[in-house]
Design a protein around this motif. Structure first.
Motif, short mmCIF file in Angstrom:
data_model
loop_
_atom_site.label_atom_id
_atom_site.label_comp_id
_atom_site.label_asym_id
_atom_site.label_seq_id
_atom_site.Cartn_x
_atom_site.Cartn_y
_atom_site.Cartn_z
N HIS A 64 0.84 -1.21 0.00
CA HIS A 64 0.00 0.00 0.00
C HIS A 64 0.87 1.26 0.00
CE1 HIS A 64 -2.95 3.00 1.22
NE2 HIS A 64 -2.25 3.23 2.31
N GLU A 65 1.89 1.26 0.88
CA GLU A 65 2.77 2.43 1.00
C GLU A 65 3.56 2.69 -0.28
OE1 GLU A 65 5.92 3.27 4.36
OE2 GLU A 65 4.00 2.65 5.19
N LEU A 66 4.06 1.62 -0.89
CA LEU A 66 4.80 1.78 -2.16
C LEU A 66 3.92 2.37 -3.26
CD1 LEU A 66 6.76 -1.62 -2.19
CD2 LEU A 66 7.84 0.65 -2.21
N ILE A 67 2.68 1.89 -3.34
CA ILE A 67 1.75 2.40 -4.36
C ILE A 67 1.44 3.87 -4.10
CG2 ILE A 67 -0.63 2.23 -5.21
CD1 ILE A 67 -0.39 -0.85 -4.79
N GLN A 68 1.14 4.20 -2.82
CA GLN A 68 0.82 5.60 -2.50
C GLN A 68 2.01 6.52 -2.78
OE1 GLN A 68 -2.21 6.92 -1.52
NE2 GLN A 68 -2.86 4.90 -2.15
N ASP A 69 3.21 6.11 -2.35
CA ASP A 69 4.41 6.93 -2.58
C ASP A 69 4.68 7.07 -4.08
OD1 ASP A 69 4.69 7.10 0.11
OD2 ASP A 69 6.45 5.80 0.27
N ASP B 108 -4.73 -9.08 -8.91
CA ASP B 108 -5.52 -7.91 -9.30
C ASP B 108 -4.67 -6.63 -9.26
OD1 ASP B 108 -5.27 -8.24 -6.55
OD2 ASP B 108 -7.23 -7.38 -6.08
N THR B 109 -3.92 -6.47 -8.17
CA THR B 109 -3.07 -5.28 -8.00
C THR B 109 -1.90 -5.31 -8.99
OG1 THR B 109 -3.63 -5.33 -5.66
CG2 THR B 109 -1.80 -3.92 -6.28
N ALA B 110 -1.32 -6.49 -9.20
CA ALA B 110 -0.21 -6.62 -10.16
C ALA B 110 -0.66 -6.21 -11.56
CB ALA B 110 0.32 -8.06 -10.17
N ARG B 111 -1.87 -6.62 -11.93
CA ARG B 111 -2.41 -6.26 -13.26
C ARG B 111 -2.57 -4.75 -13.41
NH1 ARG B 111 -5.58 -10.86 -12.98
NH2 ARG B 111 -7.32 -9.73 -12.06
N LEU B 112 -3.08 -4.10 -12.35
CA LEU B 112 -3.24 -2.64 -12.41
C LEU B 112 -1.89 -1.93 -12.46
CD1 LEU B 112 -6.19 -2.20 -9.89
CD2 LEU B 112 -6.23 -1.54 -12.30
N LEU B 113 -0.92 -2.47 -11.70
CA LEU B 113 0.43 -1.87 -11.71
C LEU B 113 1.07 -1.99 -13.09
CD1 LEU B 113 1.51 -2.99 -8.16
CD2 LEU B 113 1.76 -0.64 -9.02
N GLU B 114 0.78 -3.08 -13.79
CA GLU B 114 1.33 -3.26 -15.14
C GLU B 114 0.82 -2.19 -16.11
OE1 GLU B 114 0.53 -7.33 -16.25
OE2 GLU B 114 1.86 -8.04 -14.64
N ASN C 276 0.81 7.06 -21.51
CA ASN C 276 -0.59 7.46 -21.48
C ASN C 276 -1.41 6.50 -20.62
OD1 ASN C 276 -0.08 9.60 -23.35
ND2 ASN C 276 0.08 8.02 -24.93
N VAL C 277 -1.42 6.79 -19.33
CA VAL C 277 -2.15 5.91 -18.40
C VAL C 277 -3.59 6.40 -18.29
CG1 VAL C 277 -2.27 5.08 -16.01
CG2 VAL C 277 -0.04 5.42 -17.09
N ASP C 278 -4.52 5.45 -18.41
CA ASP C 278 -5.94 5.76 -18.25
C ASP C 278 -6.16 6.24 -16.82
OD1 ASP C 278 -8.67 5.68 -17.87
OD2 ASP C 278 -8.97 3.79 -18.93
N LYS C 279 -6.79 7.43 -16.67
CA LYS C 279 -7.01 8.01 -15.33
C LYS C 279 -7.79 7.03 -14.44
CE LYS C 279 -6.76 11.49 -12.46
NZ LYS C 279 -7.80 12.46 -12.19
N GLU D 169 -5.55 4.47 -12.89
CA GLU D 169 -4.76 5.04 -11.79
C GLU D 169 -5.61 5.15 -10.52
OE1 GLU D 169 -2.56 9.20 -10.70
OE2 GLU D 169 -2.79 8.74 -12.83
N ILE D 170 -6.87 5.61 -10.67
CA ILE D 170 -7.76 5.74 -9.52
C ILE D 170 -8.06 4.36 -8.92
CG2 ILE D 170 -10.12 6.36 -8.80
CD1 ILE D 170 -9.96 8.76 -10.67
N GLU D 171 -8.26 3.38 -9.79
CA GLU D 171 -8.55 2.02 -9.31
C GLU D 171 -7.37 1.45 -8.52
OE1 GLU D 171 -10.20 -2.23 -11.02
OE2 GLU D 171 -10.19 -0.51 -12.35
N LEU D 172 -6.16 1.73 -8.99
CA LEU D 172 -4.95 1.29 -8.28
C LEU D 172 -4.85 1.98 -6.93
CD1 LEU D 172 -2.20 -0.19 -8.24
CD2 LEU D 172 -1.23 1.77 -9.44
N ASP D 173 -5.11 3.29 -6.92
CA ASP D 173 -5.03 4.10 -5.70
C ASP D 173 -6.05 3.62 -4.66
OD1 ASP D 173 -4.89 6.11 -3.80
OD2 ASP D 173 -4.78 7.73 -5.25
#
Length: 428
Positions: free
Chosen positions: A345-350, A381-387, A404-407, A410-414
């Protein structure tokens, strides 16, 4: 009211410490079952449904929001007190009219509410604090009820941060609020603040057409609650220090700052309302050095009903000093699992913060590490979003941010980064 539910508290830890170790970690698993959950209408409940009707909700959005709010009303059981608020830069009770108290749910009042909802129009700004404040005033008339609000927004809060912060602080612990963000123009950090202050969840409704189903599900979950509040009461010895108390499943929620002192050695941490639930909490206690072979109680945890002060379950966190390296270096699987989830969680947020600030190097490093950790811990699920945000060259192992990341991705990952996976039985 029916029989009360039964609570169990199990503690997972490795109690053995090397002579220079200071920290005791434990995961508490709290589960509730039976009793009141079998009753048809167990507990007095009060529900406020908050719909964003600001200008950005025009067109198809307001139509979907009306359907969703109607679905929530439809899911209310008979006898529940309820109201519907329309939110702009102000908050207005659209049912029952005239900013009155809540009304009891009956087939007739639900039909009236649905008619009022069908007339909602989109206009004006967004002031989430105002909406929560009005919900709080309405709910505070029902001190013995399970108090819940469901909030939906598609926009960015127009309030000054200190104004919004003061509302959250003032109403924290007075009711639970679950939030839904719709579309790709809202700020996850704002609804995360609501979730943390109000001990609720916040979710991303990616497809507007799914909104009614989300509203129905959240309302039904709220209707199933039978215990308004439960506190984790934690005692630690005079020489020790409680470093943190965090909910780690089903979502990450730091409770450390929500402590209410019972006495100098004991504090209560609120956990919100309960139905048939299982939640897990991570506790860390700093202890002074001890002698080899010495065992102490590093923490005493009780589950307490704040209204009656009844203790419904309890358990001990232990520490024992040893010079046996095999004992002291063994990490409890559950503690390791949730420590890894918190790190992810912290790595994604940072990483997302660094990306937003234009620090490509830091963002790439954090998100690539998060991707690796997600894959290792089985979070497909998270790995797929990070990709979708960071790509790794399989030949060189070099990571780089995608352009060009779909907004919405990014929100779904966050938003998804606060949800955790349980340790599977075969891993424990």
């Amino acid at each position: 009211m029916g029989d009360q539910p039964t609570f169990t508290l199990n503690i997972d830890q490795n109690k053995y410490l090397s002579t220079d170790a200071r920290e005791v970690h434990a995961v508490l698993t709290v589960a509730s079952s039976g009793g009141g959950f079998a009753q048809a209408a167990p507990t007095e409940a009060a529900e406020v449904i908050i719909v964003d009707t600001s200008g950005s909700m025009s067109g198809g959005k307001i139509r979907e929001a009306r359907q969703a709010a109607a679905a929530a009303v439809h899911a209310l059981r008979d006898g529940v007190y309820f109201a519907v608020i329309a939110g702009t830069e102000k908050a207005k009770v659209v049912y029952p009219g005239g900013n009155a108290n809540l009304v009891r749910s009956t087939p007739a009042t639900r039909a009236e509410a649905e008619r009022a909802i069908s007339r909602l129009l989109a206009h004006g700004g967004t002031a989430i604090g105002e909406w929560l404040k009005l919900a709080g005033h309405l709910l505070s008339a029902y001190p013995n009820a399970i108090r819940h609000a469901l909030l939906m927004t598609d926009g960015q809060n127009n309030e000054r941060p200190e104004v919004f912060g003061a509302v959250l602080q003032g109403w924290s612990g007075k009711f639970v609020c679950d939030s839904l963000g719709v579309g790709d123009d809202w700020v996850p950090a704002e609804l995360r603040k609501v979730a943390e202050a109000m001990l609720g969840s916040f979710e991303f409704v990616r497809n507007q057409s799914d909104l009614a189903e989300f509203f129905r599900r959240v309302t039904q979950t709220s209707m199933s609650k039978t215990v308004a509040d439960l506190s984790l009461r934690v005692w630690v010895p005079q020489t020790a220090k409680l470093k943190f108390v965090k909910q780690v499943s089903p979502t990450l929620l730091d409770l450390t700052g929500k402590r209410t002192d019972v006495n100098p050695l004991t504090g209560d941490y609120p956990t919100g309302s309960w139905g048939q639930d299982q939640r897990e909490y991570h506790l860390c206690v700093e202890v002074p050095p001890g002698q080899i072979g010495q065992e102490i109680r590093a923490g005493w945890v009780k589950l307490v009903r704040p209204d009656t002060q009844d203790v419904v379950a309890s358990g001990n966190v232990l520490a024992q000093w040893t010079d046996d390296l095999a004992q002291s270096t063994q990490i409890n699987r559950k503690v390791a699992h949730y420590t890894g989830q918190a790190e992810l969680h912290e790595l994604i947020q940072d990483g997302l913060s660094a990306r937003a600030a234009g620090d490509v190097e830091a963002a790439t490093a954090r998100l690539a590490k998060a991707r690796e950790l997600a894959a290792e811990s089985g979070r497909e699920d998270t790995a797929r979003l990070l990709e979708k945000v960071v790509e790794v060259d399989p030949a060189t192992g070099t990571a780089r941010l995608r352009r060009n990341v779909d907004k919405a991705d990014e929100i779904e990952l966050d938003t998804g980064s606060v949800r955790t996976s349980r340790l599977r039985k075969d891993e424990g």
